[in-house]
Design a protein around this motif. Structure first.
Motif, mmCIF file in Angstrom:
data_model
loop_
_atom_site.group_PDB
_atom_site.id
_atom_site.type_symbol
_atom_site.label_atom_id
_atom_site.label_comp_id
_atom_site.label_asym_id
_atom_site.label_seq_id
_atom_site.Cartn_x
_atom_site.Cartn_y
_atom_site.Cartn_z
ATOM 1 N N LEU A 212 0.840 -1.201 0.000
ATOM 2 C CA LEU A 212 0.000 0.000 0.000
ATOM 3 C C LEU A 212 0.872 1.247 0.000
ATOM 4 C CD1 LEU A 212 -2.856 1.115 0.131
ATOM 5 C CD2 LEU A 212 -2.674 1.133 2.607
ATOM 6 N N GLY A 216 0.967 3.745 -2.836
ATOM 7 C CA GLY A 216 0.450 5.009 -2.305
ATOM 8 C C GLY A 216 1.323 6.179 -2.716
ATOM 9 N N ILE A 255 -3.171 -0.506 -6.571
ATOM 10 C CA ILE A 255 -3.672 -0.697 -5.205
ATOM 11 C C ILE A 255 -4.910 -1.583 -5.234
ATOM 12 C CG2 ILE A 255 -4.720 0.454 -3.219
ATOM 13 C CD1 ILE A 255 -2.951 2.802 -3.716
ATOM 14 N N GLN A 259 -4.730 -5.240 -3.506
ATOM 15 C CA GLN A 259 -5.445 -5.409 -2.242
ATOM 16 C C GLN A 259 -6.623 -6.371 -2.381
ATOM 17 O OE1 GLN A 259 -4.267 -4.412 0.573
ATOM 18 N NE2 GLN A 259 -2.654 -3.141 -0.272
ATOM 19 N N LEU A 273 -7.934 1.993 4.871
ATOM 20 C CA LEU A 273 -8.116 2.620 3.560
ATOM 21 C C LEU A 273 -9.104 3.776 3.638
ATOM 22 C CD1 LEU A 273 -8.146 -0.464 1.177
ATOM 23 C CD2 LEU A 273 -6.466 1.349 1.259
ATOM 24 N N ILE A 310 -10.073 5.568 -3.430
ATOM 25 C CA ILE A 310 -9.625 4.678 -2.368
ATOM 26 C C ILE A 310 -10.760 4.437 -1.373
ATOM 27 C CG2 ILE A 310 -7.918 4.397 -0.525
ATOM 28 C CD1 ILE A 310 -6.815 4.178 -3.322
ATOM 29 N N GLY A 314 -12.010 0.925 -0.110
ATOM 30 C CA GLY A 314 -12.003 0.622 1.322
ATOM 31 C C GLY A 314 -13.299 -0.001 1.809
#
Lengths: 499, 145
Positions: A212, A216, A255, A259, A273, A310, A314
């Motif tokens: 991440l 990121g 990402i 993820q 997140l 994001i 999340g």
């Protein structure tokens, strides 16, 4: 069909080689670039249509089966990203040809731009974590050259921090790769998905967080965004536009991919997140309000908008992921269009500083129109695509009852509208407070050369098309969300379809 | 052996990180080089302990070294090499332009900061404008147009 899969990488790379050979003849270079990018767009559309029918198109290079050979996969998410990025790459190339500034003087522009296109396509296509690193490096190496292409002092200054921060991220990426290989013995993403599940929870959490951080930095997440507003605005107009539209979104794609596919989305990851997302949107929009330069305001908005994507991830629900994917599609088009307008304004008025320009709505009404459509869309005003994207995300957030995140995303939307109004009053209304640093260049009623205005208008129309065809695009995004939340489909497609 | 390599990687990472914090670009470039070496060493170590060269010659499979991390490290080395060369060129260009390889602050950030300082002054008219309260924020006297 699977033979088409490597083409979005292969076409620009071959075109790049040709483009170097014919470096002396600029018009041949242009023809090669435009043809190659158009071909990529066509292939990408074909791949998306097929991927939406079948779910996955798997290509095994040289016929080697999955965990050992190099595998390329197009699923709905990758297909959608390929189409949007090909569209934007083509539009910006036409804009650059129309502008004829850096593009005409520098032999390197076309080949390097095509390498960038290759890197972007490769990042979406690859099913292998190490190849993702190579694709990122390809894209970044090209971006280092493009961001410093004029060699001006300010470009060298901001280019340095951009290159250094990207290199640190890449080194971190290699480190994470080494740790992953040491613990699982593979870098194929489908294989990793199975092997990582066997690891201890703590090791898995460490690897997930490290990845991440790596992506990121590239995506510009809070608190790793600080390099972005500094470096993007100094590059030549079209280069800034393509960076703003595409590069950070490739990080977001990575990402989302890692993820959902590699890790099993534990609850704490969702919380991390969402907290990061809310901080990213808030800090980004507040940073934008403080700025005086049109390009820098827009650059801070990239950060703010990354937060929304994001946030959708999340939630780890189908609606959330579908919203995030739809948001990315909308954002890439709108953001690139806005930066292209900023380039036109810079050219027309001789500055992009709000205090040095004004009254453009009278002198260049076309530019005002070109700005208004994507700006209102970015702020989320109905019926533009930004409204639909935000609506999808808010709806998904409410369904998962993350009230405070939804509340802050709406507040950030209001602040976005505020800073778009700030640009509007500063650039298009009122008078200039100070003299611009460069001579303005007046260009008739259009406000710029036909190529530049045409490419910008095309992207503006594309953003309207996103809201007209929102139903079918959201449909693809929703099916992509289903696939992302069921990583076993991806794993089966890659590993078990070996002939 | 693995412990030795891991320790070397750790030292390289530590030195690289320290050099990265410096203001001079030449040191930053060396720092990036060290960091890259550390990461590549780690990549080589991730294949486990060494063994025979991975050329199939009839020995039992367990004797061979794992070739994949070596291939990955080789790729990573080439990439690091190319990008370091670019960074050196950039450093040289910076030296050509400014006669120095110091990494400077963001110009726009300083302007926003200065505007804030001006703003704070105009909001408190009772503060004497000649008072040098905000002078450390203003690198050079700026005339207001």
């Amino acid at each position: 069909m699977s033979t088409l899969v490597p083409l979005p990488m292969a076409i620009p790379l071959v075109a790049c080689a040709l483009s170097i050979v014919v470096g002396r003849w600029r018009s041949v270079q242009r023809l090669i670039s435009v043809t190659a990018l158009t071909a990529v767009l066509g292939v990408s559309v074909a791949l998306l249509v097929r991927a939406d029918d079948d779910g996955f198109i798997v290509h095994r290079s040289g016929g080697w089966s999955a965990p050992l050979g190099i595998t390329l996969v197009v699923d709905r998410l990758a297909g959608l990203m390929l189409v949007v990025s090909a569209l934007v790459l083509l539009a910006v190339m036409i804009y650059a040809i129309g502008q004829a500034g850096q593009e005409r003087q520098r032999v390197a522009f076309h080949p390097v731009y095509l390498v960038l296109a290759t890197g972007v396509s490769a990042s979406f296509l690859t099913a292998d974590l190490f190849n993702l690193f190579v694709a990122f490096e390809m894209m970044l190496a090209a971006s280092y050259v493009l961001i410093t292409i004029g060699g001006r002092p300010d470009q060298v200054r901001s280019g340095m921090s951009y290159v250094v921060i990207s290199l640190v991220a890449s080194t971190l990426f290699i480190t994470v790769l080494a740790l992953m290989y040491a613990s699982t013995g593979t870098v194929n993403m489908a294989d990793l998905s199975l092997r990582l599940a066997e690891l201890d929870g703590g090791v898995r959490a460490a690897l997930a967080l490290a990845l991440l951080v790596v992506f990121g930095i590239k995506a510009g997440l809070f608190p790793l965004f600080f390099w972005l507003p500094d470096s993007y605005p100094t590059a030549p107009g079209p280069v800034t536009a393509i960076f703003a539209g595409l590069l950070t979104k490739v990080g977001v794609y990575a990402i989302i991919r890692t993820q959902t596919l590699l890790f099993d989305a534990p609850d704490w990851m969702g919380t991390v997140l969402i907290v990061v997302a809310v901080l990213t949107m808030t800090v980004g929009v507040l940073g934008a309000i403080a700025q005086d330069d049109m390009k820098r305001i827009l650059a801070f908005h990239i950060i703010s908008q990354i937060g929304y994507m994001i946030f959708g991830l999340g939630l780890f629900t189908v609606a959330g992921l579908a919203g995030a994917v739809f948001y990315i599609v909308h954002h890439i088009i709108v953001k690139t269009a806005l930066f292209l307008v900023a380039g036109l304004v810079d050219r027309r008025a001789g500055s992009s500083r709000l205090s040095e320009i004004g009254g453009l709505v009278r002198t260049a009404p076309m530019l005002a129109l070109l700005f208004a459509v994507p700006a209102l869309s970015l702020a989320g005003i109905p019926p533009f695509s930004g409204f639909l994207a935000k609506f999808a995300l808010v709806d998904a957030g409410l369904a998962s009852s993350s009230w405070w995140a939804v509340g802050s995303s709406l507040a950030v939307g209001l602040l976005t509208l505020f800073s778009m109004t700030k640009i509007w009053t500063g650039v298009f209304w009122g008078e200039a407070d100070e003299q611009p640093r460069r001579e303005p260049r007046g260009d008739g009623r259009l406000g710029g050369p036909i190529g530049m205005v045409g490419a910008t208008a095309a992207l503006g129309l594309a953003s309207i098309a996103v809201s007209i065809f929102a139903g079918s695009i959201y449909g693809i995004a929703e099916r992509a969300g289903h696939d992302l939340l069921a990583p076993e489909r991806y794993v089966t497609a890659v590993l078990e379809a070996n002939e | 052996m693995t412990i030795l390599v891991a320790a070397v990687a750790a030292v390289l990472f530590a030195c690289g990180t320290w050099l990265l914090m410096q203001r001079r670009l030449s040191r930053i470039i060396i720092g990036i080089g060290l960091l890259g070496h550390g990461a590549n060493l780690l990549l080589v170590t991730s294949g486990g302990s060494g063994g025979r060269p991975p050329i199939i010659d009839g020995s039992p499979l367990g004797d061979y070294a794992d070739p994949l991390p070596q291939a990955l490290a080789l790729t990573a080395i080439v990439i690091t090499f190319g990008v370091t060369a670019f960074l050196l060129a950039l450093g040289y260009r910076s030296w050509q332009l400014t006669g120095d390889d110091q990494v400077e602050d963001d110009v726009e950030d300083r302007m926003v900061q200065r505007r804030e300082a001006d703003h704070a002054e105009s909001e408190h008219p009772d503060v004497d404008p000649d008072n040098d309260l905000g002078s450390d924020l203003e690198p050079a006297p700026v005339e207001q147009a």
